[in-house]
Design a protein around this motif. Structure first.
Motif, PDB file in Angstrom:
ATOM      1  N   LEU A 154      -7.024 -45.931  46.785  1.00 35.50           N
ATOM      2  CA  LEU A 154      -6.509 -46.782  47.860  1.00 35.50           C
ATOM      3  C   LEU A 154      -4.982 -46.810  47.838  1.00 35.50           C
ATOM      4  N   ALA A 155      -4.415 -46.870  46.633  1.00 34.93           N
ATOM      5  CA  ALA A 155      -2.957 -46.879  46.505  1.00 34.93           C
ATOM      6  C   ALA A 155      -2.380 -45.585  47.066  1.00 34.93           C
ATOM      7  N   ALA A 156      -2.987 -44.458  46.683  1.00 35.70           N
ATOM      8  CA  ALA A 156      -2.514 -43.169  47.189  1.00 35.70           C
ATOM      9  C   ALA A 156      -2.627 -43.132  48.713  1.00 35.70           C
ATOM     10  N   ALA A 157      -3.783 -43.594  49.224  1.00 34.42           N
ATOM     11  CA  ALA A 157      -3.994 -43.601  50.675  1.00 34.42           C
ATOM     12  C   ALA A 157      -2.893 -44.392  51.366  1.00 34.42           C
ATOM     13  N   LEU A 158      -2.582 -45.554  50.808  1.00 35.00           N
ATOM     14  CA  LEU A 158      -1.575 -46.423  51.404  1.00 35.00           C
ATOM     15  C   LEU A 158      -0.210 -45.742  51.451  1.00 35.00           C
ATOM     16  N   ILE A 159       0.122 -45.049  50.350  1.00 36.76           N
ATOM     17  CA  ILE A 159       1.426 -44.374  50.294  1.00 36.76           C
ATOM     18  C   ILE A 159       1.513 -43.288  51.376  1.00 36.76           C
ATOM     19  N   TYR A 160       0.464 -42.452  51.447  1.00 39.13           N
ATOM     20  CA  TYR A 160       0.464 -41.390  52.465  1.00 39.13           C
ATOM     21  C   TYR A 160       0.484 -41.981  53.865  1.00 39.13           C
ATOM     22  N   TRP A 161      -0.329 -43.003  54.049  1.00 41.42           N
ATOM     23  CA  TRP A 161      -0.431 -43.627  55.369  1.00 41.42           C
ATOM     24  C   TRP A 161       0.928 -44.137  55.815  1.00 41.42           C
ATOM     25  N   PHE A 162       1.640 -44.798  54.889  1.00 41.40           N
ATOM     26  CA  PHE A 162       2.955 -45.339  55.212  1.00 41.40           C
ATOM     27  C   PHE A 162       3.888 -44.236  55.713  1.00 41.40           C
ATOM     28  N   PHE A 163       3.912 -43.114  55.003  1.00 44.18           N
ATOM     29  CA  PHE A 163       4.863 -42.070  55.366  1.00 44.18           C
ATOM     30  C   PHE A 163       4.466 -41.326  56.636  1.00 44.18           C
ATOM     31  N   THR A 164       3.172 -41.094  56.816  1.00 45.48           N
ATOM     32  CA  THR A 164       2.780 -40.417  58.054  1.00 45.48           C
ATOM     33  C   THR A 164       3.032 -41.323  59.261  1.00 45.48           C
ATOM     34  N   LEU A 165       2.786 -42.631  59.086  1.00 47.72           N
ATOM     35  CA  LEU A 165       3.069 -43.574  60.176  1.00 47.72           C
ATOM     36  C   LEU A 165       4.547 -43.576  60.510  1.00 47.72           C
ATOM     37  N   LEU A 166       5.352 -43.566  59.457  1.00 43.69           N
ATOM     38  CA  LEU A 166       6.805 -43.564  59.629  1.00 43.69           C
ATOM     39  C   LEU A 166       7.232 -42.360  60.467  1.00 43.69           C
ATOM     40  N   ILE A 167       6.684 -41.202  60.113  1.00 39.02           N
ATOM     41  CA  ILE A 167       7.051 -39.971  60.814  1.00 39.02           C
ATOM     42  C   ILE A 167       6.593 -40.014  62.272  1.00 39.02           C
ATOM     43  N   GLU A 168       5.367 -40.513  62.487  1.00 40.21           N
ATOM     44  CA  GLU A 168       4.871 -40.569  63.859  1.00 40.21           C
ATOM     45  C   GLU A 168       5.679 -41.558  64.698  1.00 40.21           C
ATOM     46  N   THR A 169       6.119 -42.636  64.063  1.00 40.82           N
ATOM     47  CA  THR A 169       6.950 -43.603  64.780  1.00 40.82           C
ATOM     48  C   THR A 169       8.285 -42.957  65.160  1.00 40.82           C
ATOM     49  N   LEU A 170       8.856 -42.224  64.208  1.00 40.05           N
ATOM     50  CA  LEU A 170      10.112 -41.524  64.489  1.00 40.05           C
ATOM     51  C   LEU A 170       9.930 -40.552  65.649  1.00 40.05           C
ATOM     52  N   LEU A 171       8.785 -39.856  65.649  1.00 38.59           N
ATOM     53  CA  LEU A 171       8.522 -38.896  66.716  1.00 38.59           C
ATOM     54  C   LEU A 171       8.502 -39.582  68.070  1.00 38.59           C
ATOM     55  N   SER A 172       7.805 -40.738  68.138  1.00 36.55           N
ATOM     56  CA  SER A 172       7.709 -41.404  69.443  1.00 36.55           C
ATOM     57  C   SER A 172       9.079 -41.902  69.891  1.00 36.55           C
ATOM     58  N   VAL A 173       9.927 -42.274  68.927  1.00 33.29           N
ATOM     59  CA  VAL A 173      11.292 -42.680  69.285  1.00 33.29           C
ATOM     60  C   VAL A 173      12.063 -41.481  69.840  1.00 33.29           C
ATOM     61  N   VAL A 174      11.914 -40.336  69.147  1.00 33.57           N
ATOM     62  CA  VAL A 174      12.587 -39.114  69.596  1.00 33.57           C
ATOM     63  C   VAL A 174      12.118 -38.737  71.004  1.00 33.57           C
TER      64      VAL A 174
END
Lengths: 232, 250, 231
Positions: free
Chosen positions: C204-224
Motif C-alpha cells: 500500500l505504501a509503494a502504491a501510494l508513492i507511485y500514485w502520488f507521482f503519477t497524479l502529479l505528472i498528470e496534473t502538470l500535463l493538464s496545466v500544460v
C-alpha cells in the motif's frame, strides 16, 4: 558457456510448457470479459454523474491508472482478505489465480471504463435524439444505438488494451501462480536451463501479441458500419 | 388535432420561448418561419421532449401531457405518436438504411419483424431509395440520407411529423428534390409541423404559416395572409429581407 | 496473516521514499534514452532510410510483443551468465555476487521506453502535413534544417500527451524490476514487512508513492494543455 543454449532442450520444453498457456489465456479472457462489462457499467455511471459515486469512481480509476498492476495485485492479494475479514468473510483459502483475475477485472474495468466513456461522448448527441424521436426508451437507445457505435470507436484502443492485458499476465508468477511464465520458471529452475524456457516464452508472447493485433485490425475492418471508405 | 399551450423555455437566463401556443388540425401542414434564434427549433424539440420545457401542455388527439412534468412513460407515449426529421438527418450510423426504418417499428412499436420489413421496403420504394436498402448511412449522400430520414418518420405512421430545417444541411442543388419528397408526405394527408427557411415551399404546401420572433408567435394565418397581407411590422421586416420585392406583391 | 497497522505502514512509506532516488534514476534514464533514440528511430522510419528503416520496423514490431516482465527475466539471466566473465575480462576486482544487476533494470526500461516513445513520436511526425515539408524546401532549407526548424517544433506539442502517457507507463514499469531483486521504491517499502510478516502495508505504501507521482505528472500535463490552448 557452450551449453548455455541447445535446440534439443528447447524442443523438449515445448510440450511440457505449452499446456500452461491455457491458464494464461484464462486470465486474459476472464479479465477482459468481466473487465469489459465492468467498464461499460463504469462508463454509464460516470456519464450520469451521480454525486459521491462519481467521486469514488474517479478515485478508483485514478488509482488503477496511477499504479502498476503488479502492486495492485499484491495489494489485493494481501489486502482483500483483511478487508473482507472485517465483514466476517474468510477468503484466505482462495486460489491465488482468483486474486489475479480480480486484479485484472478491476484494472480493466477502470481503463476500459474511461475509454468507453470517451467513446460514448464521441457519439453525436443527435444519435440519442433520433432514438428518442422514434419512440425508443433510454436503455433501448443506449444499448442498440449508442453503445455499438461507441464500442466501434473504442475498438482500436480496446485492441491495444487486449495486447497489454496479455502481456501483463506475466506478473502472475510473482504471486506463485503456475501459468505459462510461472511454469516456465519452475521447469527452467528444476533443469537449470532457464534460457531456452524463457526464449520459448518470449517467442510465444511475441507471436500471440502479433496475432492479437492482426485479429483486432481485421475486426475493425469488418465492423466499420461502412465507414472504412470514408476514412481512406 | 395537436394543441400546444403556453410553452415556456429558458436556457440559463436566455428566454427562448415566451408563452407559445399553437393549434394544428389533423392533416394540416404548418410551416414555422422566423429568424434564427426565434425559438422555432426549440419549440419543435419541446414537442418531442428532446428538450424539457419549463411550462406548457401538449395535446395529441385524446392525450394531454404536461411538457414540464410528464413522466417517462407519458414521454414515451407522446414520442410514439410523433416522428422527427432532423436537420443533420440523424440516421443511426450503426444501422443500414432499412434497419434505420425497422428499428422504431420493431423495437419501439413491437411490430412483427416480417411486417416491419415489408413496411420499410414499401416506404423505401416510396422515397426512391430501394436500391440503397442495405447501405450504411456513411455511404450515402446527404440527400439520400434525408430521404431515409423522412422514410423512417413516415413508416412510423405518426399523428404528426416534426421537420426541423430538413433541407438546411443540404447542398443547394439537392434542396429541391428533398422538398419534393416532403411535398409527397404532405399529399398523403399526414399532419406536419415544418421549420424551414424555404419560402416558396411554405407558399406552395403550407395550410398554415406561423411567424415566430423573439420566442413568441408574432403572426399566423394562411400563406396568403402572412406573405401578402402581413399585419405585424416584424413580419413585414422579416419578409422584406427574405423575399425579393417583385415576388412579394404579385 | 496480521491486520493492517498504521505504524508499519508509515515505516514502509519512509523506507520506500528513501529509495525514491533509485526509482527516479531508473525513470529518468529510460526517458532520456527513450526520447533520444525514440526520435532517431521515428525519424529514420519516417524518412524511410533504406534497410535501416526496415530493420527498425521489424525490431519495434517484435519488441512491442515482448512483455516487460519477460524481458527483465531474460536480461537478468543473461546478466548472471555473463557478469563473471565480464568482471574477469575487465579486471574489475569485485565479487560476482557484489555486482549490481540494476544495470538490467536500466537496460530493460530504456529499451521499452525507446520502442514506445518512438511510436508516439512517429505518430506525431505523421500528423504533420506534407505541405510543411514542401514549404520548408521551397524556401531553400535543407532536409535537416526543415526538420529541426519547421517540423520538430510542430511535433513537440502533438507528442507531449503521448509522451507523458509513456512516462507514466515507465514509472509504473519501474516497479517490475522488484521481481529481479533490485532495491527500489517497491522492494524498499517491503523491508519493514520482513520483520512483521504483514505485507499489505508495504504494498500500500509503494502504491501510494507511485500514485502520488503519477497524479502529479498528470496534473502538470493538464496545466500544460490548458496553457497551450490559449494560443
Amino acid at each position: 558457456m557452450a551449453n548455455l543454449f541447445s535446440w534439443e532442450r528447447l524442443w523438449n520444453i515445448i510440450p511440457q510448457l505449452s499446456p500452461y498457456l491455457l491458464i494464461t489465456f484464462q486470465i486474459v479472457i476472464i479479465g477482459l470479459l468481466f473487465g469489459t462489462l465492468l467498464g461499460i457499467l463504469v462508463a454509464i455511471l460516470l456519464l450520469n454523474k451521480i454525486p459521491i459515486l462519481h467521486q469514488l469512481l474517479s478515485v478508483y480509476i485514478s488509482f488503477m491508472r496511477g499504479t502498476s498492476m503488479l502492486i495492485q495485485m499484491m495489494v489485493i492479494y494481501y489486502g482483500l482478505p483483511l478487508l473482507l475479514n472485517n465483514f466476517g468473510i474468510d477468503i484466505n483459502g482462495l486460489d491465488k489465480l482468483v486474486f489475479v483475475e480480480i486484479t485484472f477485472i478491476l484494472n480493466y474495468g477502470a481503463f476500459l471504463g474511461e475509454e468507453f466513456r470517451a467513446a460514448i461522448l464521441a457519439v453525436p448527441k443527435e444519435q440519442t435524439e433520433a432514438g428518442y424521436s422514434i419512440g425508443l426508451t433510454w436503455s433501448q437507445t443506449f444499448f442498440r444505438i449508442i453503445l455499438p457505435q461507441a464500442l466501434l470507436t473504442a475498438l482500436p484502443a480496446y485492441g491495444a488494451e487486449a495486447v497489454s492485458c496479455f502481456h501483463l499476465t506475466s506478473i502472475a508468477f510473482t504471486l506463485g501462480v503456475v501459468d505459462f511464465l510461472g511454469r516456465a520458471n519452475t521447469l527452467g529452475s528444476a533443469s537449470g536451463h532457464l534460457l531456452e524456457t524463457y526464449l520459448y516464452v518470449a517467442f510465444v508472447y511475441i507471436v500471440i501479441s502479433m496475432l492479437l493485433r492482426l485479429g483486432f485490425y481485421l475486426l475493425e475492418k469488418k465492423f466499420s458500419f461502412g465507414r472504412e471508405g470514408v476514412n481512406n | 388535432m395537436i394543441e400546444i399551450k403556453n410553452v415556456k423555455k429558458s436556457f440559463g437566463k436566455h428566454e427562448v420561448l415566451k408563452d407559445v401556443s399553437l393549434k394544428v388540425d389533423t392533416g394540416d401542414v404548418v410551416v414555422i418561419l422566423g429568424p434564427s434564434g426565434s425559438g422555432k427549433t426549440t419549440l419543435l424539440r419541446c414537442i418531442n421532449f428532446l428538450e424539457r420545457a419549463d411550462e406548457g401542455t401538449l395535446t395529441i388527439e385524446d392525450q394531454t401531457a404536461d411538457l414540464h412534468t410528464a413522466s417517462s412513460k407519458e414521454k414515451l407515449q407522446i414520442r410514439k405518436r410523433t416522428a422527427f426529421v432532423f436537420q443533420n438527418y440523424g440516421l443511426f450510423q450503426n444501422k443500414t438504411a432499412i434497419q434505420n426504418i425497422t428499428e422504431g417499428l420493431i423495437t419501439a412499436r413491437k411490430i412483427p419483424k416480417a411486417e416491419a420489413i415489408a413496411k420499410a421496403e414499401e416506404v423505401l420504394d416510396w422515397v426512391g431509395m430501394s436500391d440503397k436498402r442495405d447501405y450504411y448511412p456513411s455511404k450515402l449522400s446527404g440527400g439520400q440520407q434525408q430521404r431515409i430520414g423522412i422514410a423512417r418518420a413516415v413508416a412510423l405512421d405518426p399523428d404528426v411529423i416534426l421537420f426541423d430545417e430538413p433541407t438546411s444541411a443540404l447542398d443547394p442543388e439537392l434542396v429541391g428534390e428533398i422538398l419534393g419528397v416532403i411535398k409527397k408526405v404532405a399529399k398523403k394527408g399526414i399532419t406536419m409541423i415544418v421549420v424551414t427557411h424555404e419560402m416558396s415551399f411554405a407558399q406552395e404546401v403550407a395550410s398554415k404559416v406561423v411567424f415566430m420572433d423573439g420566442g413568441v408567435v408574432v403572426e399566423s394565418g394562411t400563406p396568403r395572409d402572412v406573405f401578402y397581407y402581413p399585419k405585424e411590422e416584424r413580419t413585414k421586416k422579416f419578409l422584406e429581407r427574405i423575399i425579393p420585392q417583385d415576388q412579394y406583391f404579385i | 496473516m496480521m491486520g493492517f497497522t498504521l505504524n508499519n505502514f508509515i515505516e514502509s512509506l519512509k523506507s520506500g521514499l528513501s529509495y525514491l532516488p533509485v526509482t527516479a534514476k531508473l525513470t529518468f534514464t529510460a526517458v532520456v534514452f527513450g526520447i533520444l533514440f525514440g526520435l532517431l528511430i521515428a525519424v529514420l522510419r519516417y524518412y524511410k532510410v533504406p534497410v535501416i528503416s526496415k530493420i527498425l520496423t521489424v525490431f519495434v514490431t517484435i519488441y512491442q510483443g515482448f512483455p516487460m516482465m519477460v524481458a527483465l527475466l531474460i536480461y537478468n539471466l543473461l546478466f548472471s551468465f555473463y557478469i563473471g566473465p565480464i568482471i574477469q575480462f575487465f579486471h574489475l576486482g569485485i565479487e560476482v555476487r557484489e555486482a549490481n544487476n540494476i544495470i538490467v533494470g536500466y537496460f530493460a526500461l530504456s529499451l521499452g521506453a525507446i520502442t514506445s516513445m518512438s511510436e508516439t513520436l512517429r505518430g506525431a511526425l505523421n500528423s504533420v502535413e506534407k505541405l510543411q515539408f514542401e514549404a520548408g524546401y521551397s524556401i531553400g532549407l535543407t532536409k535537416f534544417q526543415t526538420f529541426t526548424r519547421i517540423i520538430l517544433p510542430q511535433i513537440i506539442p502533438v507528442a507531449i500527451p503521448g509522451l507523458i502517457n509513456n512516462l507514466v507507463g515507465i514509472i509504473k514499469g519501474t516497479s517490475f524490476v522488484m521481481a529481479i531483486g533490485i532495491l527500489e521504491v517497491t522492494n524498499a517499502s517491503l523491508i519493514p514487512c520482513f520483520r512483521t510478516f504483514s505485507y499489505v502495508e508495504g504494498y500500500l505504501a509503494a502504491a501510494l508513492i507511485y500514485w502520488f507521482f503519477t497524479l502529479l505528472i498528470e496534473t502538470l500535463l493538464s496545466v500544460v494543455e490548458k496553457t497551450q490552448k490559449q494560443y
